[in-house]
Design an enzyme around this catalytic site. Structure first.
Site, short mmCIF file in Angstrom:
data_model
loop_
_atom_site.label_atom_id
_atom_site.label_comp_id
_atom_site.label_asym_id
_atom_site.label_seq_id
_atom_site.Cartn_x
_atom_site.Cartn_y
_atom_site.Cartn_z
N ASP A 28 37.98 27.98 3.39
CA ASP A 28 39.06 28.95 3.58
C ASP A 28 40.41 28.32 3.24
O ASP A 28 40.73 27.23 3.71
CB ASP A 28 39.07 29.44 5.04
N SER A 81 42.01 36.46 3.69
CA SER A 81 40.62 36.20 4.06
C SER A 81 39.79 37.49 4.12
O SER A 81 38.61 37.49 3.77
CB SER A 81 40.55 35.48 5.40
N HIS A 140 55.66 46.48 -0.88
CA HIS A 140 55.44 46.59 0.56
C HIS A 140 55.24 48.04 1.02
O HIS A 140 54.57 48.30 2.01
CB HIS A 140 56.61 45.99 1.33
N ASP A 171 62.54 44.04 -4.47
CA ASP A 171 61.51 44.54 -5.38
C ASP A 171 62.07 45.63 -6.30
O ASP A 171 61.36 46.12 -7.19
CB ASP A 171 60.32 45.11 -4.59
N ARG A 213 58.39 37.08 8.15
CA ARG A 213 56.94 36.82 8.10
C ARG A 213 56.63 35.38 8.48
O ARG A 213 57.47 34.50 8.42
CB ARG A 213 56.38 37.14 6.71
N ARG A 286 51.74 46.72 2.93
CA ARG A 286 51.51 45.28 2.80
C ARG A 286 51.69 44.63 4.16
O ARG A 286 52.62 44.94 4.90
CB ARG A 286 52.46 44.68 1.78
N ARG A 289 54.76 41.13 6.11
CA ARG A 289 56.05 41.31 6.79
C ARG A 289 56.00 42.38 7.89
O ARG A 289 57.03 42.84 8.36
CB ARG A 289 57.15 41.63 5.76
N LYS A 361 37.05 32.60 12.03
CA LYS A 361 36.54 33.09 10.73
C LYS A 361 35.10 33.60 10.80
O LYS A 361 34.51 33.91 9.78
CB LYS A 361 36.62 31.97 9.67
N ASP A 430 42.96 26.78 5.73
CA ASP A 430 43.78 27.97 5.95
C ASP A 430 44.49 27.91 7.30
O ASP A 430 45.71 28.05 7.38
CB ASP A 430 42.92 29.22 5.88
N HIS A 434 48.50 27.18 7.68
CA HIS A 434 49.46 28.17 8.20
C HIS A 434 50.47 27.56 9.19
O HIS A 434 51.52 28.14 9.42
CB HIS A 434 48.72 29.31 8.91
N ASP A 471 38.16 31.46 -0.55
CA ASP A 471 38.53 32.88 -0.49
C ASP A 471 39.94 33.17 -0.97
O ASP A 471 40.27 34.29 -1.34
CB ASP A 471 38.33 33.43 0.92
N HIS A 472 40.81 32.16 -0.96
CA HIS A 472 42.19 32.28 -1.43
C HIS A 472 42.83 30.91 -1.30
O HIS A 472 42.26 30.00 -0.68
CB HIS A 472 42.99 33.32 -0.61
N HIS A 501 49.59 32.04 2.32
CA HIS A 501 48.61 31.94 1.23
C HIS A 501 49.37 31.79 -0.09
O HIS A 501 50.60 31.88 -0.12
CB HIS A 501 47.75 33.20 1.19
#
Length: 559
Positions: A28, A81, A140, A171, A213, A286, A289, A361, A430, A434, A471-472, A501
């Site tokens: 992960d 994830s 978002h 954006d 975030r 999204r 945030r 997980k 992961d 974080h 997974d990312h 991520h």
């Protein structure tokens, strides 16, 4: 197993044998990025993963794990994830995020779900508050989705609506906020003409109010809370249009950083604070945030700032923003309905399956892997083992987490020869990534690598096959960067840590003594993503994937 057997019958692969145990290991938060001191995977001692990369180039490659490859709307959307394991298990790409909301609004399904029925109970006697980014940027939120939601609630009994706007300028073009406010105000006038008390109640710029975030700055959320819930802000105006125009006229003002404001009546009283009995919807699709405001609206036990009062409300997100935390507990649009997952097919074809991870997980190698479905497909053929995660500490305090315990369970399952597929998730990269603690993340990556070795050694003993992937991204880049890729520094000259991520691809490696000669990765699937892994794993079990699955990544060449 009943009449569903024929529906799930897989064809045998013409060149690949059946019956070899296959270990599927998901690291992960383990992406591939340039080697520097902020790449914890590079810095850590990871001899097992290094050997997979260098050992057989035709059996190691990268796959996409973000954006459209996992059903998200744009290539700027980081994978996560939940969508990653959905794709790994389902073998197809299902709409996530904005697409999911579009489909729910278009079909009217959004109004039939439990989430909408929950907030609707406040329509008769309370106010519906809508909080989100007012923009058509599509990253978002989207203005047209807000407009459709307003139309939908107006047709379903709402009497009083307050919109709490966050201006964009990130954006979309800076300054476009004025046009968006004008559009929304016109829509609200039409609702008032229908007898619905609908107004904008508060606002502020997205980078200064509400939309922080990764727990970077709770003051951002507090400024939003004060305006939206308490009806308090340093700036008070009679209309949102006046607010945005006047605040934008200040020197160096821009949409992203507009200060918080509230709309007041002729007596100077805020027109729309959130109170007991109200309903609240955060309409961003999204997640990143929205998690912090969701915590402040939902958690009774909350210590990030003084909320002053915690109104008894019915709160729902547009979507569920965090599948691990089950946050929020109510949401308007459910996760995608994923059917015919690879796990279901394999179990129906007699593949005995073992799945294991630690608590944080565990749902990813079971619930999300199986298409957002709880429970077993066939209890006689499956065993799921959850190892309790550490609680009461942040993950950088014990960065090895339960990696070795997960690996021991997988090893024992492999050596027992009771299972055909042994599936695990190693969360370290992961969860520790974080926290932003680089030293701890290096320790975490080393522990994950040691766990992979234990599993691969067991596969070696039983003549099996392994698939190691992720997974990312996360642990491979721990610093914020400018457009040229150089680390960004804060005002004090220190590097700005990245806790999120990433948009990086992830590795996939295959091997083991049971792998048939001549099996290698194809060269004609350059844009392969996580959804291609399911067909690949089915092949390694000796089956051909269903025709609507994303294509396999492997081929068999005669040597």
């Amino acid at each position: 197993m009943g009449s569903t057997d024929t529906k799930f019958k897989l064809a045998d692969h013409p060149k690949l044998p059946k019956g070899k145990p296959v270990a599927v290991v998901v690291l992960d938060g383990w992406g591939e990025a340039n080697a520097d001191q902020y790449n914890c995977i590079h810095t850590a001692e990871t001899p097992t993963m290094d050997s997979l990369k260098k050992g057989a180039p035709e059996r190691w490659r990268l796959v996409r794990a973000h954006g459209t490859a996992v059903g998200l709307p744009t290539e700027d959307d980081m994978g996560n994830s939940e969508v990653g394991h959905n794709a790994l298990g389902a073998g197809r790409i299902f709409a996530q995020g904005a697409k999911l909301v579009d489909l729910a609004l278009e079909s009217g399904k959004i109004y039939e779900g439990e989430g909408f029925k929950y907030i609707q109970e406040s329509f008769a006697n309370g106010t519906l508050h809508l909080i989100g980014l007012l923009s058509d940027g599509g990253v978002h939120s989207r203005l047209d989705q807000l407009q459709l939601l307003l139309k939908g609630v107006s047709e379903r009994g709402v009497k009083r609506v307050r919109v709490h706007i966050l201006t964009d300028g990130r954006d979309v073009l800076d300054g476009s906020s004025v046009g968006f406010v004008e559009t929304l105000e016109n829509d609200l006038v039409k609702l008032r003409e229908k007898g619905i008390d609908a107004r904008i109640a508060s606002g502020g710029g997205r980078m200064h109010v509400t939309m922080d975030r990764y727990e970077n700055d709770w003051n951002v959320v507090k400024r939003g809370w004060d305006a939206q819930v308490l009806g308090e802000a340093p700036h008070k105006f009679k209309s949102a249009l006046e607010a945005v125009k006047k605040l934008r006229a200040e020197p160096k003002a821009n949409d992203q950083y507009l200060p918080p404001f509230v709309i007041v009546d002729d007596n100077g009283k805020a027109v729309g604070p959130i109170v007991d009995g109200d309903a609240v919807v955060t309409f961003n699709f999204r997640a990143d945030r929205m998690v912090m405001i969701a915590k402040s609206l939902e958690y009774e036990d909350f210590d990030k700032f003084d909320r002053v009062r915690f109104p008894k409300i019915r709160y729902a997100g547009m979507l569920q923003y965090d599948g691990e935390l089950k946050l929020p507990s109510h949401y308007l649009v459910s996760p995608p309905e994923i059917d015919r997952t690879s796990g279901e097919f394999l179990v129906h074809n007699g593949v005995r399956t073992f799945a294991c991870s630690e608590t944080v997980k565990f749902g990813h190698v079971t619930f999300f892997w199986n298409g957002n479905r709880s429970g077993y497909f066939n209890r006689q053929l499956e065993e799921y083992v959850e190892i309790p995660s550490d609680i009461g500490i942040t993950f950088n305090v014990q960065p090895k987490m339960k990696a070795l315990e997960i690996a021991e369970k997988a090893r024992d399952a492999i050596l027992s020869r009771k299972f055909d597929q042994i599936r695990v998730n190693l969360p370290n990269g992961d969860m520790v990534g974080h926290t932003g603690d680089i030293e701890a993340t290096v320790v975490a990556c080393k522990a994950a690598d040691e766990a992979v070795k234990m599993i691969l050694d067991a596969i070696e003993q039983v003549g099996g096959i392994y698939v190691v992937t992720a997974d990312h991204g996360n642990a491979e880049d721990m610093v914020k960067r400018d457009k040229s890729g150089k680390p960004l520094l804060d005002k004090e000259g220190k590097i700005q840590i990245l806790t999120s991520h990433t948009l990086q691809p992830v590795p996939i490696a295959i091997g083991g003594p049971g792998l048939a000669p001549g099996v290698r990765f194809r060269n004609d699937v350059p844009d392969g993503g996580l959804a291609n892994v399911a067909a690949t794993v089915m092949n390694l079990h000796g089956f051909v994937a269903p025709s609507d699955y994303e294509t396999t990544l492997i081929e068999v060449v005669d040597k």
